[in-house]
Design an enzyme around this catalytic site. Sequence first.
Site, PDB file in Angstrom:
ATOM      1  CG  HIS A  17      -1.854  -2.249  -9.396  1.00 60.03           C
ATOM      2  ND1 HIS A  17      -2.713  -1.272  -8.934  1.00 60.03           N
ATOM      3  CD2 HIS A  17      -1.063  -2.587  -8.340  1.00 60.03           C
ATOM      4  CE1 HIS A  17      -2.432  -1.020  -7.657  1.00 60.03           C
ATOM      5  NE2 HIS A  17      -1.441  -1.809  -7.270  1.00 60.03           N
ATOM      6  CD  GLU A  27      -7.008   1.298  -3.308  1.00 57.01           C
ATOM      7  OE1 GLU A  27      -6.941   0.435  -2.405  1.00 57.01           O
ATOM      8  OE2 GLU A  27      -6.551   2.449  -3.193  1.00 57.01           O
ATOM      9  N   GLY A  62      -1.129   1.936  -7.311  1.00 52.16           N
ATOM     10  CA  GLY A  62      -1.808   2.094  -8.608  1.00 52.16           C
ATOM     11  C   GLY A  62      -1.112   3.122  -9.485  1.00 52.16           C
ATOM     12  CB  CYS A  76      -4.516   3.753  -5.738  1.00 49.67           C
ATOM     13  SG  CYS A  76      -3.900   2.071  -5.534  1.00 49.67           S
ATOM     14  CB  CYS A  95      -0.893  -0.033   1.243  1.00 46.69           C
ATOM     15  SG  CYS A  95      -1.942   1.415   1.422  1.00 46.69           S
TER      16      CYS A  95
HETATM   17  N1  LIG Z   1      -4.406   2.283  -1.499  1.00 43.03           N
HETATM   18  C1  LIG Z   1      -3.185   1.508  -1.623  1.00 43.03           C
HETATM   19  C2  LIG Z   1      -3.372   0.273  -2.446  1.00 43.03           C
HETATM   20  C3  LIG Z   1      -4.051  -0.760  -1.696  1.00 43.03           C
HETATM   21  C4  LIG Z   1      -4.184  -1.916  -2.581  1.00 43.03           C
HETATM   22  C5  LIG Z   1      -5.261  -2.831  -2.123  1.00 43.03           C
HETATM   23  N2  LIG Z   1      -6.576  -2.332  -2.527  1.00 43.03           N
HETATM   24  C6  LIG Z   1      -5.041  -4.191  -2.733  1.00 43.03           C
HETATM   25  O1  LIG Z   1      -5.956  -4.995  -2.629  1.00 43.03           O
HETATM   26  O2  LIG Z   1      -3.955  -4.423  -3.297  1.00 43.03           O
HETATM   27  C7  LIG Z   1      -2.034   2.286  -2.188  1.00 43.03           C
HETATM   28  O3  LIG Z   1      -1.985   3.482  -1.961  1.00 43.03           O
HETATM   29  O4  LIG Z   1      -1.153   1.671  -2.832  1.00 43.03           O
END
Ligand SMILES: N[C@H](CCC[C@H](N)C(=O)O)C(=O)O
Length: 276
Positions: free
Chosen positions: A161, A210, A222, A219, A75
């Site tokens: 991703h 997400e 992301g 993200c 994250c």
């Molecule tokens: N918000 C996070 C990503 C969380 C990813 C999560 N949703 C997953 O299942 O990989 C970020 O800033 O990188």
Amino acid sequence: MRLKFTKMHGLGNDFVMLDAISQRVKLSPDKIRRLADRNLGVGCDQVLLVEAPRNPDADFRYRIYNADGSEVENCGNGARCFARFVRERRLTGKNQLTVETAAGLLRLSLLERDQVSVDMGVPVLEPADVPFDADRRAPTYPLEVDGEVYTVSAVSMGNPHAVLLVEDVATAPVHKLGPLIERHARFPNRVNVGFLQLDSPEEARLRVFERGVGETRACGTGACAAAVAARLRDLVDDSVKIHLPGGALTIHWSGPGQPVTMTGPATTVYHGQIVL
Ligand SMILES: N[C@H](CCC[C@H](N)C(=O)O)C(=O)O
């Protein structure tokens, strides 16, 4: 169980931070869902745990749970908040930190004002390691969704991703395609879905649906995955400013085998206690 927590965010991607060193924290998926619930709990996109390291090369262990209770590998926005949190709670006096995650070691650097820079590690592009079902590695893949074929890139930043190019993020089908691709059979661990609009070789806009959460205001992983996917296709430079709904991140990646660096803010909102 009474828990002290700190509410933080990275460009509006918000977190409940729990210091599991100074207090005993025992969380079930139900308790995580309750914490993350915006009506019944504190409300957040992810719950982040600060633990003592198991790896002798690390200063801390960092565990990440989505709002649906699933534990995930990485994250990016959370990593910046993690660095600010452990400094503000005086769990460390260091400005350069190494943290152990399920995806490996991250190196965090606290910079001036509210900025933090993170070495997010080397992106993973081999389909089997994303994981993504494909015969061979390629910059893009055809993906059939609901009878239509879309062109996606598949990149792991420790977490998976999918990245699609769109003309205009404002009208991108984030809430129609996002859930369908998040649970697509070719992503066996589900996937985060990024919708990327390229404005120039140095600037782009991104919205992310997400995995385990839905659309967030930003993200970090992301943004890293989107920059890597575009750079692999020579559509952006080594350094690119990614504008998300919650604000901008600067991503640097000089090519395969190299680490991705992400720089952006981390904000503390308030401290609280909750009985779960
Ligand atoms: N918000 C996070 C990503 C969380 C990813 C999560 N949703 C997953 O299942 O990989 C970020 O800033 O990188």
